[in-house]
Scaffold this active site. Structure first.
Site, PDB file in Angstrom:
ATOM      1  N   GLU A 141       8.325   2.968  15.184  1.00 40.83           N
ATOM      2  CA  GLU A 141       9.100   3.403  14.038  1.00 40.83           C
ATOM      3  C   GLU A 141       9.101   4.932  14.009  1.00 40.83           C
ATOM      4  OE1 GLU A 141       9.267   0.398  10.576  1.00 40.83           O
ATOM      5  OE2 GLU A 141       7.130   0.778  10.885  1.00 40.83           O
TER       6      GLU A 141
ATOM      7  N   GLU B 223       4.408  -3.922  12.498  1.00 43.18           N
ATOM      8  CA  GLU B 223       3.353  -2.925  12.352  1.00 43.18           C
ATOM      9  C   GLU B 223       2.199  -3.603  11.631  1.00 43.18           C
ATOM     10  OE1 GLU B 223       3.059  -0.114  13.629  1.00 43.18           O
ATOM     11  OE2 GLU B 223       5.085   0.387  14.290  1.00 43.18           O
TER      12      GLU B 223
ATOM     13  N   CYS C 208      -3.024   1.765   6.606  1.00 44.26           N
ATOM     14  CA  CYS C 208      -3.292   1.202   7.931  1.00 44.26           C
ATOM     15  C   CYS C 208      -3.845   2.261   8.873  1.00 44.26           C
ATOM     16  CB  CYS C 208      -2.032   0.572   8.511  1.00 44.26           C
ATOM     17  SG  CYS C 208      -0.646   1.711   8.711  1.00 44.26           S
TER      18      CYS C 208
ATOM     19  N   ASN D 109       0.813  -1.226   0.000  1.00 38.78           N
ATOM     20  CA  ASN D 109       0.000   0.000   0.000  1.00 38.78           C
ATOM     21  C   ASN D 109       0.844   1.272   0.000  1.00 38.78           C
ATOM     22  OD1 ASN D 109       0.631  -0.831   2.749  1.00 38.78           O
ATOM     23  ND2 ASN D 109      -0.645   0.878   3.416  1.00 38.78           N
TER      24      ASN D 109
END
Length: 485
Positions: A463, A252, A286, A154
């Site tokens: 992150e 993640e 996300c 994505n």
């Protein structure tokens, strides 16, 4: 059907570009008849060779001055900006997002390289106090070793850059495994770094179906860390596979992000911001907003505003002028999203938006969709859809809204829209998510901002920002007696 030259993509291994005996096809999701590229379908032996190269290159890179490491990343950021147009077009052709969205992704990927490149001149550790004046003590950061980065389709340039840049500045070598739908742009990231002077073996790319090379990706004894962004199922499988090994895991994972609209909010601003967070990139983020909680007194206004905003989107190929929403990444992703909508309607939800179909029968288009009359235990309310779909629900009090928000097993991002400062602070304190926005979208976190979810949305490691370095380095503490009586 638009035709274009088919690219034959190769992988970077040990500083050289390698093909393969088999190949994977990359097709344009706006028209799946168009073959965009072929990439190598590597076997286990080729994957292990990439890790051998990473192990060798990593020794050289770890001994390289952090300042020189930073110079390579800064040069790469400059090269990426110089190649902005070419990279944006490649990203759009293989993933489907609009050219404007692709351009924004290229720009942010360059920002990641620049941000972490600048940290080459930052502190490498700290000097520590000691009660004995004859003892010096300090703590210093060291690289962990070979890192495997597994990245999704994505954000196929941004996510690799978000992982590779901190791993490299910390002194590690990397094996990058991009998603099979979108390998081209990730390999272009490797090309940029290669052209910027990255030594051989420090970054290596591998392509192929996970079913074919998945075991080999985790098999090499030099592997010390896996950084993964993707589905919860794959994240759980990685956790199980690495449970008895000295390999750290950053995961993640998914999200079911909610926007809460209080009656005192600027409703025009709230509607515009939520629509962008829900429908940009065809909802394939996300951090996309997929649940909207609205205080009952303004339910109709917000619903009607979101429906109007949804109807303004123009679907089409991302390279065409005037298009504001591209396709989903693949026929299977399109079918998955349509299945969520159909099941929601069967469960009693109402479609507030008009039922639209995308242009052409060969594209992977799904129109923006707003669903109302949804129950808290409905699949459309609890499960990640990863498409341009929002479910809507009314509430009466802020406490009720926060309870509905936190009932989700996911904990990635949430937003509240309000003009009440007390309500804003209460929401940010009680929302059980890793990213909280006030009068801002659930998506769009800058490179220096720590990013990562709670609960089933992540593994606990963040992150981005300075804390984004922590996963990619270990800390050694030293105490040295400088004189002996």
């Amino acid at each position: 059907m638009t035709t274009s030259t088919i690219q034959f993509v190769t992988n970077l291994i040990g500083g050289e570009w390698h093909g393969g005996t088999g190949s994977l096809e990359v097709r344009n999701p706006a028209d799946t008849r168009e073959l965009v590229a072929t990439v190598p379908s590597m076997d286990a032996g080729a994957v292990l060779a990439a890790f051998d190269a990473a192990e060798s290159g990593g020794r050289v890179w770890a001994a390289t001055s952090p300042v020189d490491r930073g110079r390579v990343l800064l040069r790469a950021a400059q090269l990426m900006r110089e190649r902005h147009g070419e990279l944006s077009g490649t990203l759009t052709r293989e993933m489907g997002k609009t050219l404007a969205e692709a351009g924004a992704e290229v720009a942010k990927a360059a920002d990641f390289l620049e941000y972490y490149g600048g940290l080459g001149r930052s502190d490498r550790g700290v000097v520590l106090a000691h009660e004995n004046p004859a003892v010096m003590a300090w703590a210093v950061h060291e690289p962990v070793g070979v890192v495997l980065a597994i990245t999704p389709w994505n954000d196929p340039l941004l996510t690799p850059a978000r992982k590779v840049a901190p791993a490299l500045i910390a002194g590690n070598s990397v094996v990058l495994k991009p998603a099979s739908y979108t390998p081209m742009i990730a390999i272009e990231l490797a090309r940029v770094l290669h052209d910027a002077g990255l030594p051989p073996g420090v970054l290596n790319t591998v392509t192929g179906a996970g079913s074919r090379i998945g075991d080999a990706l985790l098999a090499h004894p030099a592997l010390r860390a896996v950084s993964f962004t993707g589905s919860n199922d794959v994240g759980a499988a990685l956790k199980a596979a690495l449970a008895d090994r000295d390999v750290r895991l950053l995961a993640e994972l998914g999200g079911k992000n909610a926007a809460v609209v209080l009656a005192d909010a600027d409703l025009e601003h709230a509607v515009a911001t939520i629509a962008a967070a829900a429908f940009a990139q065809a909802g394939q983020r996300c951090t996309a907003t997929s649940r909207v909680l609205i205080q009952r007194g303004v339910l109709d206004q917000v619903r009607d505003g979101l429906v109007l905003a949804a109807h303004r989107y123009v679907l089409g190929p991302g390279l065409e002028a005037g298009v504001s929403m591209g396709p989903l990444v693949s026929p299977s992703q399109r079918d998955s999203v349509e299945g969520f909508i159909e099941r929601a309607l069967s469960d009693g939800a109402d479609r507030a938006t008009a039922h639209q179909t995308g242009p052409g029968e060969h594209g992977c288009f799904v129109a923006p969709t707003v669903l109302t009359d949804v129950s808290p235990d409905a699949e459309i309310w609890t499960e990640e859809v990863f498409g341009p779909v929002v479910a809507m629900m009314a509430f009466d009090t802020l406490d009720e809204a926060i309870d509905l928000l936190n009932a989700s097993p996911y904990g990635l991002a949430a937003a509240v829209y309000t003009s009440d400062l007390d309500a804003a602070h209460a929401f940010t304190a009680r929302a059980d998510v890793g990213q909280v926005a006030v009068n801002l979208p659930t998506s769009g976190w800058d490179v220096h901002m720590p990013f990562g979810g709670f609960k089933t949305s992540g593994s606990g490691h963040k992150e981005q920002g300075l804390v984004g370095l922590d996963f990619y380095r270990r800390t050694k503490t030293v105490a040295m007696r400088t004189r002996v009586p």
